[in-house]
Structure formats: C-alpha cells, structure tokens
Design a protein around this motif. Structure first.
Motif, PDB file in Angstrom:
ATOM      1  N   LEU A   1     -10.200  26.132  16.479  1.00  0.00           N
ATOM      2  CA  LEU A   1     -10.662  25.409  15.570  1.00  0.00           C
ATOM      3  C   LEU A   1     -11.570  24.332  16.058  1.00  0.00           C
ATOM      4  CD1 LEU A   1     -10.079  24.379  12.705  1.00  0.00           C
ATOM      5  CD2 LEU A   1      -7.985  22.880  13.545  1.00  0.00           C
ATOM      6  N   TYR A   2     -12.685  23.824  15.567  1.00  0.00           N
ATOM      7  CA  TYR A   2     -13.629  23.007  15.710  1.00  0.00           C
ATOM      8  C   TYR A   2     -13.828  21.845  14.724  1.00  0.00           C
ATOM      9  CZ  TYR A   2     -14.809  26.822  19.087  1.00  0.00           C
ATOM     10  OH  TYR A   2     -14.626  27.593  20.114  1.00  0.00           O
ATOM     11  N   PHE A   3     -14.017  20.955  15.047  1.00  0.00           N
ATOM     12  CA  PHE A   3     -14.579  19.557  14.216  1.00  0.00           C
ATOM     13  C   PHE A   3     -15.627  18.867  14.832  1.00  0.00           C
ATOM     14  CE2 PHE A   3     -10.215  20.393  12.400  1.00  0.00           C
ATOM     15  CZ  PHE A   3     -10.405  20.143  11.084  1.00  0.00           C
ATOM     16  N   ASP A   4     -16.463  18.688  14.025  1.00  0.00           N
ATOM     17  CA  ASP A   4     -17.736  17.740  14.431  1.00  0.00           C
ATOM     18  C   ASP A   4     -18.740  18.429  15.678  1.00  0.00           C
ATOM     19  OD1 ASP A   4     -17.809  15.850  12.274  1.00  0.00           O
ATOM     20  OD2 ASP A   4     -16.560  14.646  13.686  1.00  0.00           O
ATOM     21  N   ARG A   5     -20.002  18.309  15.510  1.00  0.00           N
ATOM     22  CA  ARG A   5     -20.752  18.646  16.455  1.00  0.00           C
ATOM     23  C   ARG A   5     -20.662  20.126  17.088  1.00  0.00           C
ATOM     24  NH1 ARG A   5     -24.601  15.928  15.951  1.00  0.00           N
ATOM     25  NH2 ARG A   5     -25.363  16.165  18.264  1.00  0.00           N
ATOM     26  N   THR A   6     -20.313  21.036  16.313  1.00  0.00           N
ATOM     27  CA  THR A   6     -20.329  22.651  16.547  1.00  0.00           C
ATOM     28  C   THR A   6     -21.323  23.189  15.514  1.00  0.00           C
ATOM     29  OG1 THR A   6     -18.145  22.234  17.127  1.00  0.00           O
ATOM     30  CG2 THR A   6     -18.768  24.501  16.491  1.00  0.00           C
ATOM     31  N   ARG A   7     -22.182  23.879  16.320  1.00  0.00           N
ATOM     32  CA  ARG A   7     -23.270  24.377  15.320  1.00  0.00           C
ATOM     33  C   ARG A   7     -22.911  25.963  15.013  1.00  0.00           C
ATOM     34  NH1 ARG A   7     -27.665  23.702  13.377  1.00  0.00           N
ATOM     35  NH2 ARG A   7     -28.035  21.559  14.357  1.00  0.00           N
ATOM     36  N   VAL A   8     -23.109  26.380  13.801  1.00  0.00           N
ATOM     37  CA  VAL A   8     -22.707  27.818  13.604  1.00  0.00           C
ATOM     38  C   VAL A   8     -24.029  28.239  13.094  1.00  0.00           C
ATOM     39  CG1 VAL A   8     -21.472  29.105  11.843  1.00  0.00           C
ATOM     40  CG2 VAL A   8     -20.201  27.027  12.686  1.00  0.00           C
ATOM     41  N   VAL A   9     -24.325  29.340  13.618  1.00  0.00           N
ATOM     42  CA  VAL A   9     -25.584  30.026  13.485  1.00  0.00           C
ATOM     43  C   VAL A   9     -25.255  31.712  12.848  1.00  0.00           C
ATOM     44  CG1 VAL A   9     -27.817  31.153  14.190  1.00  0.00           C
ATOM     45  CG2 VAL A   9     -26.746  28.765  14.925  1.00  0.00           C
ATOM     46  N   ASN A  10     -25.742  31.815  11.516  1.00  0.00           N
ATOM     47  CA  ASN A  10     -25.919  33.221  11.118  1.00  0.00           C
ATOM     48  C   ASN A  10     -27.191  33.287  10.636  1.00  0.00           C
ATOM     49  OD1 ASN A  10     -25.469  35.616   9.097  1.00  0.00           O
ATOM     50  ND2 ASN A  10     -23.346  35.299   9.611  1.00  0.00           N
ATOM     51  N   VAL A  11     -27.856  34.297  11.683  1.00  0.00           N
ATOM     52  CA  VAL A  11     -29.296  34.517  11.397  1.00  0.00           C
ATOM     53  C   VAL A  11     -29.673  35.305  10.275  1.00  0.00           C
ATOM     54  CG1 VAL A  11     -31.367  35.671  12.189  1.00  0.00           C
ATOM     55  CG2 VAL A  11     -29.873  34.499  13.835  1.00  0.00           C
ATOM     56  N   ALA A  12     -28.855  36.324   9.617  1.00  0.00           N
ATOM     57  CA  ALA A  12     -28.903  37.016   8.531  1.00  0.00           C
ATOM     58  C   ALA A  12     -28.682  36.374   7.366  1.00  0.00           C
ATOM     59  CB  ALA A  12     -28.061  38.274   8.291  1.00  0.00           C
TER      60      ALA A  12
ATOM     61  N   GLU B   1     -23.070  26.726  20.746  1.00  0.00           N
ATOM     62  CA  GLU B   1     -22.858  26.992  19.258  1.00  0.00           C
ATOM     63  C   GLU B   1     -22.129  28.363  19.198  1.00  0.00           C
ATOM     64  OE1 GLU B   1     -27.263  27.697  18.295  1.00  0.00           O
ATOM     65  OE2 GLU B   1     -26.821  30.091  18.528  1.00  0.00           O
ATOM     66  N   LEU B   2     -21.875  28.600  17.806  1.00  0.00           N
ATOM     67  CA  LEU B   2     -21.015  29.932  17.552  1.00  0.00           C
ATOM     68  C   LEU B   2     -22.003  30.662  16.642  1.00  0.00           C
ATOM     69  CD1 LEU B   2     -17.930  28.165  16.154  1.00  0.00           C
ATOM     70  CD2 LEU B   2     -17.891  29.406  18.045  1.00  0.00           C
ATOM     71  N   GLU B   3     -22.181  31.898  16.941  1.00  0.00           N
ATOM     72  CA  GLU B   3     -23.087  32.686  16.248  1.00  0.00           C
ATOM     73  C   GLU B   3     -22.370  33.687  15.539  1.00  0.00           C
ATOM     74  OE1 GLU B   3     -26.429  35.985  17.544  1.00  0.00           O
ATOM     75  OE2 GLU B   3     -26.901  33.688  18.113  1.00  0.00           O
ATOM     76  N   GLY B   4     -22.477  34.046  14.270  1.00  0.00           N
ATOM     77  CA  GLY B   4     -21.907  35.004  13.477  1.00  0.00           C
ATOM     78  C   GLY B   4     -21.418  34.656  12.173  1.00  0.00           C
ATOM     79  N   THR B   5     -19.912  34.922  12.108  1.00  0.00           N
ATOM     80  CA  THR B   5     -19.267  34.644  11.111  1.00  0.00           C
ATOM     81  C   THR B   5     -17.809  34.215  11.109  1.00  0.00           C
ATOM     82  OG1 THR B   5     -20.456  36.300   9.873  1.00  0.00           O
ATOM     83  CG2 THR B   5     -18.333  35.486   8.658  1.00  0.00           C
ATOM     84  N   PRO B   6     -17.707  32.746  11.020  1.00  0.00           N
ATOM     85  CA  PRO B   6     -16.245  32.188  11.212  1.00  0.00           C
ATOM     86  C   PRO B   6     -15.535  32.581  10.086  1.00  0.00           C
ATOM     87  CG  PRO B   6     -17.768  30.488  10.658  1.00  0.00           C
ATOM     88  CD  PRO B   6     -18.660  31.626  10.792  1.00  0.00           C
TER      89      PRO B   6
ATOM     90  N   ARG C   1     -23.240  34.381   1.908  1.00  0.00           N
ATOM     91  CA  ARG C   1     -24.104  35.382   2.513  1.00  0.00           C
ATOM     92  C   ARG C   1     -23.581  35.674   3.868  1.00  0.00           C
ATOM     93  NH1 ARG C   1     -29.445  32.989   0.350  1.00  0.00           N
ATOM     94  NH2 ARG C   1     -29.459  32.172   2.220  1.00  0.00           N
ATOM     95  N   ALA C   2     -23.108  34.901   4.420  1.00  0.00           N
ATOM     96  CA  ALA C   2     -22.765  35.012   6.129  1.00  0.00           C
ATOM     97  C   ALA C   2     -21.256  35.706   6.187  1.00  0.00           C
ATOM     98  CB  ALA C   2     -22.541  33.526   6.633  1.00  0.00           C
ATOM     99  N   GLY C   3     -20.758  35.593   4.878  1.00  0.00           N
ATOM    100  CA  GLY C   3     -19.425  36.270   4.736  1.00  0.00           C
ATOM    101  C   GLY C   3     -18.209  35.749   5.077  1.00  0.00           C
ATOM    102  N   ILE C   4     -18.333  34.121   5.045  1.00  0.00           N
ATOM    103  CA  ILE C   4     -17.141  33.306   5.482  1.00  0.00           C
ATOM    104  C   ILE C   4     -16.094  33.453   4.226  1.00  0.00           C
ATOM    105  CG2 ILE C   4     -16.633  30.867   5.992  1.00  0.00           C
ATOM    106  CD1 ILE C   4     -19.601  30.739   7.103  1.00  0.00           C
TER     107      ILE C   4
END
Length: 167
Positions: free
Chosen positions: A25-36, A71-76, A101-104
C-alpha cells in the motif's frame, strides 16, 4: 476536505492491509504509470496485491542506482482519489477513464467539499466503472473483502473531521 479524508482512509486501510498481509500500500508521492492507458499520475492512494507483483501485472521501477524505486508501472488493484477544487474534472472524468482503461479493479472516489460527503467505491465494469453494492450506507470492496462507509463527524474541538468505518 482533502487531507482529512485521506487521513481517515489511510488510518483504516493501513492496519487492514498489514493484518491481512495481502499486498503493498502506498499513500502520496507514488507515481503510477500505465503506458497503454495514457496514465502517469500520483494518486492519493495505491494498493497492489502480492499476486499482482508476482504475475507481473505491476512492477516496481528502480532508480538508476537500483537502491530505490521511482514508480509503479502497470495495473494496481486499487486507487484512491480525493477531489479538491483544482482536481474535479481530472478525478471525476479524466482519471476515471484512464484508470478504467488501465484495468484497475477498484477506484475509490471521494468528494467531501459540499454539504454531503460523496464516497463511491467503483468496480471495474465492461465499459466504465460501476457502483459497488450498497446497503444502508455501506459499500462492498472486493479488493479488501470488507464493507466501508465514509462519515463526516465533529472532532473534540468542534471542527469537521472524517471517519472511514469498516465491517
């Protein structure tokens, strides 16, 4: 209406995640990237099941020195956004579409700026998010396997505060 809501959610979710030992679990200042999905954002809260890390659904992206992560990349599996005056369109429309779209699996959206506290647990559906099952003010989270409700209360000083109840 922003920081206090985020504190209420984190104060309830953190012990729940630690007790169940089901993910990170992350709160604040955590980048999530999902290119698609065209997503690069720092949500108010992010959770990913251990299984999601193990199967590569989401990965930790290391810094150049490999001593930390950037960062986290993909789908949390879960995202929290708390609406503020400057983020209404972003949280309620733009990010909602990108998270879908990211499937979260679950998108928790709260807007406590008005007379009534808006709190929605949104479940990933075919074309959009769908409201979670509700009963007597409680909503079911599939990700956490519990029911939740967000309430506005008065604290000991008579100021507005928030509580995320769980059962």
């Amino acid at each position: 209406s922003h920081g206090s809501v985020k504190t209420a959610v984190s104060g309830t979710i953190i012990p729940l995640v630690f007790r169940k030992k089901k993910g990170k679990l992350y709160f604040d200042r955590t980048r999530v990237v999902n290119v698609a999905a065209g997503l690069s954002n720092e949500p108010d809260g992010v959770f990913a099941l251990w299984e999601s890390f193990k199967n590569g659904k989401i990965i930790l992206v290391p810094t150049k020195d490999d001593d930390d992560y950037i960062e986290l990349e993909g789908t949390p599996d879960w995202i929290l956004e708390v609406v503020s005056r400057s983020s209404v369109t972003k949280d309620k429309k733009t990010l909602r579409k990108r998270y879908h779209r990211a499937g979260i699996s679950e998108y928790w959206l709260s807007d406590a700026r008005g007379d009534e506290v808006e709190f929605d647990i949104l479940i990933h559906g075919e074309d959009d998010y769908e409201p979670a099952q509700r009963a007597a003010g409680w909503q079911v989270s599939r990700v956490f396997g519990k029911k939740f409700r967000l309430r506005r209360i008065k604290d000991e000083l008579g100021d507005v505060d928030y509580r995320l109840d769980v059962k």
